[in-house]
Write a protein that holds these residues in place. Structure first.
Motif, PDB file in Angstrom:
ATOM      1  N   VAL A  89      19.763  37.426 -15.983  1.00  0.00           N
ATOM      2  CA  VAL A  89      18.639  36.498 -15.984  1.00  0.00           C
ATOM      3  C   VAL A  89      18.779  35.183 -16.497  1.00  0.00           C
ATOM      4  N   LEU A  90      19.727  35.151 -17.311  1.00  0.00           N
ATOM      5  CA  LEU A  90      19.978  33.859 -17.644  1.00  0.00           C
ATOM      6  C   LEU A  90      20.785  32.974 -16.506  1.00  0.00           C
ATOM      7  N   ALA A  91      21.513  33.804 -15.687  1.00  0.00           N
ATOM      8  CA  ALA A  91      21.853  33.104 -14.394  1.00  0.00           C
ATOM      9  C   ALA A  91      20.942  32.661 -13.356  1.00  0.00           C
ATOM     10  N   VAL A  92      19.859  33.404 -13.421  1.00  0.00           N
ATOM     11  CA  VAL A  92      18.848  32.849 -12.501  1.00  0.00           C
ATOM     12  C   VAL A  92      18.114  31.590 -13.142  1.00  0.00           C
ATOM     13  N   VAL A  93      17.898  31.729 -14.441  1.00  0.00           N
ATOM     14  CA  VAL A  93      17.393  30.482 -15.113  1.00  0.00           C
ATOM     15  C   VAL A  93      18.390  29.328 -14.865  1.00  0.00           C
ATOM     16  N   GLU A  94      19.676  29.457 -14.696  1.00  0.00           N
ATOM     17  CA  GLU A  94      20.490  28.397 -14.493  1.00  0.00           C
ATOM     18  C   GLU A  94      20.560  27.843 -13.156  1.00  0.00           C
ATOM     19  N   THR A  95      20.446  28.810 -12.158  1.00  0.00           N
ATOM     20  CA  THR A  95      20.562  28.439 -10.651  1.00  0.00           C
ATOM     21  C   THR A  95      18.991  27.521 -10.660  1.00  0.00           C
ATOM     22  N   LEU A  96      18.144  28.083 -11.204  1.00  0.00           N
ATOM     23  CA  LEU A  96      16.845  27.390 -10.754  1.00  0.00           C
ATOM     24  C   LEU A  96      16.935  25.774 -11.529  1.00  0.00           C
ATOM     25  N   LEU A  97      17.526  25.612 -12.668  1.00  0.00           N
ATOM     26  CA  LEU A  97      17.616  24.610 -13.227  1.00  0.00           C
ATOM     27  C   LEU A  97      18.512  23.657 -12.164  1.00  0.00           C
ATOM     28  N   VAL A  98      19.524  24.108 -11.774  1.00  0.00           N
ATOM     29  CA  VAL A  98      20.398  23.405 -10.727  1.00  0.00           C
ATOM     30  C   VAL A  98      19.592  22.704  -9.618  1.00  0.00           C
ATOM     31  N   VAL A  99      18.642  23.779  -9.021  1.00  0.00           N
ATOM     32  CA  VAL A  99      17.778  23.120  -7.759  1.00  0.00           C
ATOM     33  C   VAL A  99      16.850  22.143  -8.606  1.00  0.00           C
TER      34      VAL A  99
END
Length: 406
Positions: free
Chosen positions: A362-372
């Motif tokens: 779940v945290l990895a999803v948040v980090e990925t969206l922040l990257v974009v």
């Protein structure tokens, strides 16, 4: 792609192997030097921290040093550091040798990325940067296991002798195959660092740090995640790591080529979508608790593929906004990757203790969206202000890197 790419890829492979090979010989090294495994593990941490701090400092300090001369001196220092490591009688001597090796690697890596981003024609720069990323991935897939095997066969010193041999190979191939690289134009320190202080580049660097943090977090704690999803044993974990390494190696090439053909932004969005899909699948698997091993293998491969696709276009995008400061920006890029790696381990461990393995994807999803989000907002800002922006209409086209090699 010409033969000049061989020493660059080999250099990244060598530095990555030298960094992480300690993990494979931890027990033997600790017993031989009379220290704990925890203390021996700090040899990796020290290398990473020194590398992260040294890269931008070395980039600024060596601006006017001819590139091949810089590479020659740095590789000699790297070789010497690993010779000392292989002959180290105490833990303290080995620790100092790791600092020396890290400083040498930090001086060469930005030059490698700068050359790969400027020597090829515009339509092949993403592919070249993807191959460099593949060198780092290959270090984890081949270099570290090979060094571990040497250490098991002939003692932990053999792992460092292997790094010495690799360092010599880099030195020889650089002088044999790497062309003379032009120095960046003469300019003051303030002008050289100007692109680094602007919003678009800072956001791009932040995106790279978040990507490194998320990817290292997932790979570091893949064992507890897999155990929660399917009670995977040691052999199963080994299979997952091999599968992830192979998928990541392929993905770096795909990401580099896609960046040339689709543009960095579209490639980042595609890689992010793939990564989010894998994280959702892992979250569901952990909640299920009885996922078959083949399902986990597939999800981990998709995850590694998404991560691998993101690195090359982010590097291309950063170089396209670096102007004549490509060497400094690539040095900072290397630094934030290592800092992100450390951050990922800390965040993952904390979240694992507080909320369990299901919270990590779940945290990895948040980090990925922040990257974009960071890359998209950086692109809009550079387009709106004209700072470090590409030519009109090129916002989502393959990015052009600076015209000079660094």
């Amino acid at each position: 792609m010409g033969p000049w790419l061989v020493p660059l890829v080999l250099a990244l492979f060598t530095f990555g192997t030298a960094d992480f090979v300690v993990a494979g010989i931890l027990r033997e090294l600790a017993e031989s030097l009379g220290t704990s495994e925890a203390a021996a593990g700090q040899l990796v941490t020290v290398y990473s921290i020194v590398y992260a701090v040294s890269a931008p400092l070395a980039a600024v300090a060596t601006t006017r040093v001819p590139r091949r001369k810089l590479a020659g001196y740095a590789m000699l220092l790297f070789i010497a550091g690993n010779v000392v490591a292989a002959m180290a009688p105490t833990y303290e001597v080995l620790l100092v040798s790791r600092v020396v090796s890290a400083i040498a690697a930090a001086a060469v890596t930005p030059m490698c990325f700068g050359a790969a981003g400027t020597l090829p024609p515009e339509g092949q720069r993403g592919k070249a940067l993807g191959m460099l990323s593949g060198g780092i991935m290959l270090a984890q897939l081949l270099g570290v296991p090979l060094g571990t095997w040497f250490g098991g066969m002939w003692g932990w010193q053999a792992s460092f002798w292997m790094c010495v041999v690799l360092g010599v190979a880099v030195l020889v191939t650089m002088f044999a195959l790497l062309p003379d690289l032009e120095l960046p134009p003469a300019m003051g320190l303030r002008d050289r660092l100007a692109p680094v202080t602007r919003g678009p580049v800072l956001r791009g660097l932040s995106a790279m740090m978040l990507l490194s943090a998320g990817s290292m977090m997932m790979m570091t704690y893949i064992a507890p995640i897999s155990d929660a999803a399917s009670s995977v044993g040691t052999n199963g974990i080994a299979v997952l790591f091999i599968a992830a390494g192979l998928a990541g190696l392929v993905a770096t090439q795909v990401g580099g080529t896609a960046s040339d053909k689709l543009g960095p932004l579209r490639t980042v969005a595609t890689g992010a979508g793939i990564l989010v899909a894998a994280m959702v699948g892992l979250t569901v698997s952990v909640a299920w608790g009885s996922a078959p091993l083949w399902v986990l293998i597939g999800l981990v491969m998709v995850m590694a593929f998404g991560i691998g696709m993101l690195n090359p276009p982010l590097a291309v995008w950063l170089l396209s906004r670096a102007g004549s400061s490509g060497n400094e920006v690539m040095a900072l890029n290397a630094s934030v990757m290592y800092l992100g790696t450390s951050l990922g381990g800390v965040l993952g461990g904390t979240l694992l203790a507080l909320s369990g393995p299901g919270a990590l994807p779940v945290l990895a999803v948040v980090e990925t969206l922040l990257v974009v989000l960071l890359v998209v907002t950086a692109e809009r800002r550079s387009a709106g202000t004209g700072e470090d922006a590409p030519a009109a209409g090129a916002a989502d086209e393959p990015a052009a890197a600076p015209s000079r090699a660094h």
